[in-house]
Design a protein around this motif. Structure first.
Motif, PDB file in Angstrom:
ATOM      1  N   GLY A 128     -27.996  15.383 -33.607  1.00  0.00           N
ATOM      2  CA  GLY A 128     -28.829  16.246 -34.442  1.00  0.00           C
ATOM      3  C   GLY A 128     -30.191  16.510 -33.828  1.00  0.00           C
ATOM      4  N   GLY A 129     -30.357  16.153 -32.562  1.00  0.00           N
ATOM      5  CA  GLY A 129     -31.634  16.385 -31.897  1.00  0.00           C
ATOM      6  C   GLY A 129     -32.302  15.090 -31.460  1.00  0.00           C
ATOM      7  N   CYS A 130     -31.757  13.942 -31.872  1.00  0.00           N
ATOM      8  CA  CYS A 130     -32.459  12.679 -31.613  1.00  0.00           C
ATOM      9  C   CYS A 130     -32.276  12.161 -30.187  1.00  0.00           C
ATOM     10  N   ILE A 131     -31.196  12.547 -29.496  1.00  0.00           N
ATOM     11  CA  ILE A 131     -30.993  12.012 -28.143  1.00  0.00           C
ATOM     12  C   ILE A 131     -31.000  13.089 -27.065  1.00  0.00           C
ATOM     13  N   GLU A 132     -31.137  14.348 -27.462  1.00  0.00           N
ATOM     14  CA  GLU A 132     -31.051  15.435 -26.486  1.00  0.00           C
ATOM     15  C   GLU A 132     -32.065  15.279 -25.345  1.00  0.00           C
ATOM     16  N   GLY A 133     -33.277  14.830 -25.679  1.00  0.00           N
ATOM     17  CA  GLY A 133     -34.316  14.680 -24.660  1.00  0.00           C
ATOM     18  C   GLY A 133     -33.865  13.740 -23.543  1.00  0.00           C
ATOM     19  N   ALA A 134     -33.346  12.577 -23.942  1.00  0.00           N
ATOM     20  CA  ALA A 134     -32.887  11.593 -22.966  1.00  0.00           C
ATOM     21  C   ALA A 134     -31.685  12.115 -22.173  1.00  0.00           C
ATOM     22  N   VAL A 135     -30.809  12.851 -22.854  1.00  0.00           N
ATOM     23  CA  VAL A 135     -29.608  13.381 -22.184  1.00  0.00           C
ATOM     24  C   VAL A 135     -30.006  14.417 -21.134  1.00  0.00           C
ATOM     25  N   VAL A 136     -30.965  15.282 -21.472  1.00  0.00           N
ATOM     26  CA  VAL A 136     -31.417  16.298 -20.518  1.00  0.00           C
ATOM     27  C   VAL A 136     -32.028  15.627 -19.279  1.00  0.00           C
ATOM     28  N   HIS A 137     -32.812  14.581 -19.501  1.00  0.00           N
ATOM     29  CA  HIS A 137     -33.408  13.843 -18.383  1.00  0.00           C
ATOM     30  C   HIS A 137     -32.314  13.310 -17.452  1.00  0.00           C
ATOM     31  N   GLN A 138     -31.297  12.686 -18.039  1.00  0.00           N
ATOM     32  CA  GLN A 138     -30.198  12.134 -17.235  1.00  0.00           C
ATOM     33  C   GLN A 138     -29.389  13.253 -16.563  1.00  0.00           C
ATOM     34  N   ALA A 139     -29.275  14.397 -17.240  1.00  0.00           N
ATOM     35  CA  ALA A 139     -28.540  15.530 -16.662  1.00  0.00           C
ATOM     36  C   ALA A 139     -29.234  16.011 -15.390  1.00  0.00           C
TER      37      ALA A 139
END
Lengths: 106, 238
Positions: A55-66
């Motif tokens: 719902g938006g809570c982990i997207e930031g971390a996922v983008v960094h890892q991407a």
């Protein structure tokens, strides 16, 4: 899962434009995670994203890892515990967990 | 993921072919599995392939552990559809029922008095002749077709297309006697026994349904059964 989004098509279009692209996919959930298994996010080399894996809570971390994956070409499995507060809002007091597979398209 | 594999996935989706992308979470190798072909970085043994096909059929995605490997199976299925020929009373019950069960619904009837939005609120209507409509709608393996008009002028052209399509379910309303005559006409039109035997008739599970809504329920139950059962049991049940 049925066609709930067009992330593969967006990723293919970005590749056709010559952009570097990574895909993030929810591979397992436990408890009340916001998005079901198979939900996807596509990230380009600038960090711009489309789709969602929560719902938006982990997207930031996922983008960094991407972005990291685009650099080293190594796919990774990320594990997140959804914060209890968020889980409470979606109806589960004990929190949820989600695993996300991140891979570069090359 | 290899760009070439992504392209294959996108093509399969555009052609409405069900495929599963299988990722070995240990090595990152991937294989795209279709109904009868697999493309990609690693081969799957029979047990793994059976598991992938099961996930695809049940429209599930998830991780399976087979031997030493952890495989993520990502099912990409086209949407389920029910195409109903005949905007009749039973269709008025079947259309919302199928919609509730998660299907896209199209009701086909060229007769204007039947196919009105007032009788089918919120349902996609198609006023073409049934064979033209079915060609235009591009039948795939996640489509069920039900003919309800009782009228050979309308039902037969639909069956002519349906019996040579990849639809997973074809059902036709009518008594055994009506169906017997229908079978004769189809034979005459050059349809083979195996094509004709695809028709579920009398339509629906045998639950002694009487009212239009009950008949719709029997049809929806049969569509569900055909969708969900193991393919090995289909020959015995047919």
């Amino acid at each position: 899962m049925t066609y709930e989004n067009n992330i593969p098509e967006i990723a293919a279009a970005l590749r056709a434009e010559g952009k570097r692209v990574a895909l993030a996919t929810v591979v397992s959930t436990w408890g009340s995670s916001p998005r079901p298994v198979g939900s996807q996010l596509v990230v380009d080399e600038t960090g711009a994203m489309q789709g969602s894996v929560s719902g938006g809570c982990i997207e930031g971390a996922v983008v960094h890892q991407a972005l990291e994956t685009m650099k080293d070409g190594e796919p990774r499995v990320l594990s997140f515990g959804v914060a209890d507060e968020t889980a409470w809002e979606v109806g589960l007091a004990c929190g949820g967990k989600v695993q996300v597979y991140v891979e570069a398209v090359e | 993921m290899k760009t070439e594999l992504l392209q294959r996935l996108v093509t399969a989706r555009a052609e409405k072919r069900p495929v599963a992308l299988v990722t070995d979470l240990g090595s990152g190798m991937q294989t795209l599995v279709g109904q009868d072909v697999a493309h990609g970085g690693f081969g799957l043994d029979r047990e793994e392939l059976a598991e992938v096909q099961k996930y695809l059929r049940e429209d599930r995605s998830g991780i399976v552990e087979i031997g030493d490997s952890r495989l993520f199976i990502h099912s990409y299925n086209p949407p389920l559809r029910v195409i109903i020929i005949g905007a009749v009373h039973i269709a008025q019950a079947l259309a919302p029922m199928a919609s509730l069960a998660g299907y896209d619904v199209v009701v086909v009837d060229p007769r204007r008095a039947f196919a009105t939005d007032a009788r089918f609120p919120g349902i996609t209507m198609n006023g073409e002749w049934p064979d033209d409509a079915l060609k235009e709608l591009v039948i795939d393996s996640r489509t069920a077709i039900v003919t309800l008009t009782h009228d050979p002028k309308l039902d037969d052209p639909a069956l002519h297309v349906a019996l040579r399509s990849p639809a997973f379910y074809v059902g036709s309303l009518g008594s055994r006697k009506t169906h017997g005559k229908r079978v004769d006409r189809l034979r005459e039109a050059g349809y083979s026994e195996s094509e004709i035997s695809r028709i579920h008739a009398p339509v629906g599970l045998a639950i002694d349904a009487v009212s239009p809504a009950e008949i719709a329920l029997a049809i929806m139950a049969q569509i569900t059964q055909v969708l969900r059962r193991e393919p090995s049991s289909s020959a015995a049940a047919a």
